[in-house]
Design an enzyme around this catalytic site. Structure first.
Site, PDB file in Angstrom:
ATOM      1  N   ASN A   1       0.840  -1.202   0.000  1.00 33.29           N
ATOM      2  CA  ASN A   1       0.000   0.000   0.000  1.00 33.29           C
ATOM      3  C   ASN A   1       0.869   1.244   0.000  1.00 33.29           C
ATOM      4  OD1 ASN A   1      -0.176  -1.280   2.805  1.00 33.29           O
ATOM      5  ND2 ASN A   1      -1.143   0.628   3.342  1.00 33.29           N
ATOM      6  N   ASP A   2       0.731   2.145   0.936  1.00 32.04           N
ATOM      7  CA  ASP A   2       1.302   3.490   0.819  1.00 32.04           C
ATOM      8  C   ASP A   2       2.783   3.520   0.423  1.00 32.04           C
ATOM      9  OD1 ASP A   2      -1.018   3.475   2.322  1.00 32.04           O
ATOM     10  OD2 ASP A   2      -0.127   4.414   4.070  1.00 32.04           O
TER      11      ASP A   2
ATOM     12  N   GLN B   1       4.574   0.302   2.237  1.00 35.48           N
ATOM     13  CA  GLN B   1       3.889  -0.611   3.154  1.00 35.48           C
ATOM     14  C   GLN B   1       3.783  -1.965   2.451  1.00 35.48           C
ATOM     15  OE1 GLN B   1       1.908   0.671   6.492  1.00 35.48           O
ATOM     16  NE2 GLN B   1       4.031   1.257   6.150  1.00 35.48           N
TER      17      GLN B   1
ATOM     18  N   ARG C   1      -0.682   9.060  13.534  1.00 38.21           N
ATOM     19  CA  ARG C   1       0.234   8.322  12.644  1.00 38.21           C
ATOM     20  C   ARG C   1       0.712   9.122  11.433  1.00 38.21           C
ATOM     21  NH1 ARG C   1      -4.792   5.710  12.284  1.00 38.21           N
ATOM     22  NH2 ARG C   1      -5.789   5.796  10.230  1.00 38.21           N
TER      23      ARG C   1
END
Ligand code: DQQ
Length: 583
Positions: A69-70, A86, A193
């Site tokens: 992901n990110d 990620q 976060r």
């Protein structure tokens, strides 16, 4: 099937074996199917031949398998581009979240390294979540990342290279003093976060923002440090917005008022404005403002954050949790974003992977400075192969023109349309337009006057499958509106979640005096489109069943009643980027 069990899943051998044409000739197709379609349950790993993997991309970044992901902490350091992300090293769904790490010399071809961070310590045991890199004093890169503790509380951690002189920065060490920040009482511990890249103020202190939510307001909490290790919170956030929940992955950086050049995140001077980006509601929204680093005040000059289809977004399609970095080598700011799948988890399990990164984009201010412009980094041109060009073709209403000799599953296409006599444009009774809604109301088969015209990509032989990226021009009470749509509703004969989507954006240009351009990067299951030379971007994921590999075709079309001139068309077959493990 026998041999399989002697192979370590994921070795180059089994993947390369499946791709090898020689092997395909040697054995029957059925055997190949069973050999190459390997499913290892419990670390779910699927390897399949290209025939079974029509959705793997060729020039968009993705690791050989598993979940991503990110994008995290992209940076350019000592001649090397680093991309962290990620990553689940054990399967195609979110979990075991680590920082995957790859390096490149050109932002196109990549070497895959071992994960830089893995969730092992009490302060990150439930995941090494997103974060950023900062190069302290121009010499010492550090990672700031969020760790999720066993009770789901989120804390901020520090890591640094084991050996600063290793050009690849392969090994990273977590700081013995972690966690360096824990959530204060006014913050939900699960809503703290994604620390940003740090920038330095005139007082010599570093600053970062961290995504959070306070009293129901999405917020970018501001922290100071003199050494990059100990951080203290400012009394007030850098910015927050009512009525928007948790902000994820905030990004804050200067953009030049004077040129397309990017600017270092710590630059101080009058010739800039600042961009603040926050990820929420499945999109990356941004605002532009003036930042005074002496008092850390950020004054927004565009519309402030809101969940609205008219709010500025990096991308009006599938694009999230993005991150920019300043590329000192080419003096540019580069943007990466996560482009998730839109089908379901079972499909990801079958494929053995999930998620892509967008192609890296350079960003700068538009001529009006009211928004950003984005464009694929120039290095993409090194993948361009066979070229097809057309000039000055009249596209009468109802035209459908095939772009010959282009492998429509792996291509880069740029088209330029010009319109005349706009007095006949369709009328619209408001100058406030919701582009998403308008695209939904008027799909590609709805004939207008100027539009729909554009490109049909990933088209099957009988046109049953097609993804349309197109424009319509409307005349409002005081201005023209140029609508850009990406219509995935006919992208696959299979019913997938993605099969229903339509995305829309407006282009801030004057069609009376400017031509309308479209560029689309087509890469098997992603169509990344740039309208008006990058004034609006729409990224779509699609899963055609018929329009795959060499069966995918490419067209330009005009389905409006008025003629449109195709001033130019340039299309290229694209070569495959090298994305390989580092030996
Ligand atoms: N993804 C990360 C979080 C971040 C979210 C977890 C955004 O740190 O907030 O994988 O996609």
């Amino acid at each position: 099937m026998f041999v399989i069990w002697f192979l370590k899943p994921g070795t180059a051998f089994d993947i390369e074996f499946c791709r090898s044409a020689k092997v395909k000739k040697m054995v029957g197709a059925g055997w190949i199917l069973s050999f190459c379609f390997l499913l290892v349950v419990n670390g779910v790993t699927v390897h399949a031949s290209e025939e079974l993997q029509p959705y793997r991309t060729s020039f968009h970044f993705q690791p050989l398998k598993n979940w991503i992901n990110d994008p995290n902490g992209p940076m350019y350091f000592n001649g090397v581009y680093h991309l962290f992300y990620q990553y689940n090293p054990y399967g195609p769904l979110w979990g075991n979240i680590s920082w995957g790490h790859s390096i490149s010399y050109d932002l196109v071809n990549w070497f895959l390294l071992e994960p830089a961070l893995s969730p092992k310590e009490p302060y990150d045991v439930k995941g090494c979540l997103s974060g950023s890199t900062t190069i302290l004093d121009g010499l010492k890169p550090i990672i700031l990342y969020t760790g999720q503790e066993v009770n789901d509380s989120q804390v901020q951690n520090l890591a640094f290279p084991k050996n600063f002189s290793d050009p690849l920065l392969k090994d990273w060490i977590k700081w013995s003093g972690n966690p360096i920040l824990t959530p204060d009482n006014d913050i939900y511990p699960e809503q703290f976060r994604d620390p940003s890249t740090a920038w330095m103020g005139p007082d010599g202190k570093w600053r970062i923002v961290i995504g959070s939510e306070i009293n129901g307001h999405g917020a970018a909490l501001l922290y100071y440090s003199t050494n990059g290790i100990s951080w203290t919170r400012s009394d007030k956030p850098l910015h927050f917005s009512s009525n928007i929940s948790m902000w994820e992955c905030p990004d804050f950086y200067p953009v030049s008022n004077l040129s397309k050049d990017g600017i270092d995140t710590s630059f101080q001077g009058n010739s800039t404005m600042h961009v603040l980006k926050a990820s929420f509601n499945s999109s990356d929204y941004y605002v532009i403002g003036r930042y005074d680093p002496k008092v850390d005040q950020f004054h927004v000059v565009t519309n402030d954050f809101s969940v609205s289809n008219t709010q500025l977004r990096y991308d009006y399609g599938k694009f999230y949790a993005s991150k920019t970095f300043y590329d000192d080598a080419k003096k540019r700011r580069v943007l990466w974003g996560w482009v998730a799948e839109v089908d379901d988890a079972l499909d990801a399990i079958k494929r053995g992977w999930s998620g892509l990164q967008s192609f890296p984009r350079s960003i700068w201010f538009s001529a009006t400075r009211k928004q950003l412009v984005q464009w694929p980094v120039d290095e993409i041109k090194k993948l361009r192969a066979k070229h097809v060009n057309m000039e000055n073709r009249e596209l009468m209403g109802g035209s459908l023109l095939e772009v010959p000799d282009i492998r429509g599953s792996q291509a880069d296409i740029e088209v330029l349309f010009s319109l005349s006599n706009l007095s006949d444009a369709e009328m619209i009774n408001s100058d406030i337009v919701d582009p998403q809604l308008l695209c939904e109301q008027k799909n590609v088969s709805q004939i207008g006057s100027f539009g729909p015209f554009g490109v049909l990509v990933l088209v099957s032989n009988n046109l049953d499958e097609q993804t349309a990226v197109f424009f319509r021009v409307f005349k409002g009470p005081n201005m023209f509106h140029v609508l850009m749509c990406s219509d995935q509703t006919r992208s696959s004969i299979a019913q997938t979640m993605g099969g229903n989507s339509m995305y829309g954006a407006l282009l801030d240009l004057d069609p009376l005096h400017e031509k309308i351009s479209l560029r689309s990067l087509i890469d098997h299951s992603i169509v990344e489109s740039f309208g008006g030379h990058g004034l609006a971007c729409i990224t779509a994921r699609v899963y055609p069943k018929l329009a795959i590999h060499e069966h995918a075709k490419l067209y330009v079309f005009n389905n409006g009643t008025k003629s449109v001139t195709l001033s130019s068309l340039n299309a290229w077959n694209m070569n495959k980027a090298q994305i390989v493990p580092m030996d």
